[in-house]
Design an enzyme around this catalytic site. Structure first.
Site, PDB file in Angstrom:
ATOM      1  N   ASP A 107       0.829  -1.197   0.000  1.00  0.00           N
ATOM      2  CA  ASP A 107       0.000   0.000   0.000  1.00  0.00           C
ATOM      3  C   ASP A 107       0.868   1.253   0.000  1.00  0.00           C
ATOM      4  O   ASP A 107       2.035   1.219   0.414  1.00  0.00           O
ATOM      5  CB  ASP A 107      -0.917   0.026   1.231  1.00  0.00           C
ATOM      6  CG  ASP A 107      -1.851  -1.175   1.273  1.00  0.00           C
ATOM      7  OD1 ASP A 107      -2.177  -1.702   0.192  1.00  0.00           O
ATOM      8  OD2 ASP A 107      -2.225  -1.574   2.389  1.00  0.00           O
ATOM      9  N   LYS A 108       0.297   2.354  -0.418  1.00  0.00           N
ATOM     10  CA  LYS A 108       1.033   3.616  -0.507  1.00  0.00           C
ATOM     11  C   LYS A 108       1.669   3.996   0.829  1.00  0.00           C
ATOM     12  O   LYS A 108       2.802   4.488   0.865  1.00  0.00           O
ATOM     13  CB  LYS A 108       0.098   4.731  -0.986  1.00  0.00           C
ATOM     14  CG  LYS A 108       0.769   6.085  -1.163  1.00  0.00           C
ATOM     15  CD  LYS A 108      -0.215   7.124  -1.690  1.00  0.00           C
ATOM     16  CE  LYS A 108       0.452   8.496  -1.816  1.00  0.00           C
ATOM     17  NZ  LYS A 108      -0.494   9.525  -2.313  1.00  0.00           N
TER      18      LYS A 108
END
Length: 251
Positions: A107-108
């Site tokens: 995920d970012k």
């Protein structure tokens, strides 16, 4: 043994420019094959047997690259994006002509181990649900993570969409104290990679992940000397271990 390929393809793959730029190099006599000037950029060469030089520099051919990246927060696990910075934007130009891609995704806002390669076969093997390659994460979690949570993860928890996870292994490094504002520190090993899985597993037991970092994938451990955003090529031993994990029945 590697099969023969066009000279211009070999040179393009090793970073000597586009096909038109390589034609210009050939035209100006800069390219030699086994010591003799090349007249046709489309001539067939064997990377293992033939010696190719450009302006006197020996061309070192390799088909695949394997990079260990300590992914920082704020970049996305993609090859390109119109708005966001991607993990490929962190790499030096010398790797761009290999067209690497991330194996899986983080995920970012998640840090940690991410493998970048152009070896599609190995990537497929490592990501195949049938292989069950384990991935271990370090996380900081709001609330007091308990042994009961560990038992729930061992049995598999039901996520918000009804999916029941495979068994996971939870290790509590420090139990949090919500009253004192102390977060729990844990390691969690899972055998699959559903969207936001670690965060959703803790949501399922009433907890919230506030920091997440992947520290291993199969036998590959994140190099502790790599700062977020830094990367290096895998060692030969690391690559062999990964390849065994990809083909092993119990990986």
């Amino acid at each position: 043994m590697k099969q023969s390929m066009r000279l211009d393809k070999l040179l393009a793959h090793t970073g000597y420019g586009s096909r038109s730029e390589i034609k210009a190099l050939v035209k100006h006599g800069a390219v030699r094959l086994n010591g003799k000037p090349v007249k046709d950029s489309g001539v067939q060469v064997n990377p293992e047997r033939d010696q190719v030089t450009v302006n006197g520099e020996t061309v070192q051919y390799r088909e695949f690259i394997y990079l260990m990246l300590n992914k920082p927060q704020g970049v996305i696990s993609a090859t390109e994006d119109a708005r966001e910075r991607t993990v490929l934007d962190l790499l030096d130009e010398q790797y761009s002509h290999f067209a690497p891609f991330p194996v899986g995704r983080l995920d970012k806002d998640t840090e940690g181990l991410l493998l970048l390669t152009n070896d599609g076969k190995l990537a497929h093997q490592l990501l195949s649900p049938r292989k069950h390659v384990p991935k271990t994460y370090f996380a900081e979690v709001e609330g007091a993570v308990t042994e009961e949570d560990g038992e729930s993860f061992r049995e598999g928890v039901t996520l918000d969409d009804g999916y029941v996870t495979m068994p996971g292994r939870l290790t509590i490094l420090r139990q949090g104290d919500p009253a004192a504002g102390i977060v729990s520190k844990i390691e969690l090993t899972i055998m699959e990679g559903k969207f936001h899985q670690v965060k959703r597993m803790f949501q399922a037991v009433g907890k919230r992940v506030v920091f997440l970092k992947r520290i291993s994938m199969g036998p590959l451990l994140l190099d502790e000397y790599l700062l977020p955003g830094e990367y290096r090529e895998l060692t030969q031993e690391e690559l062999l271990q990964l390849q065994r994990a990809g083909i092993g029945e119990n990986a």
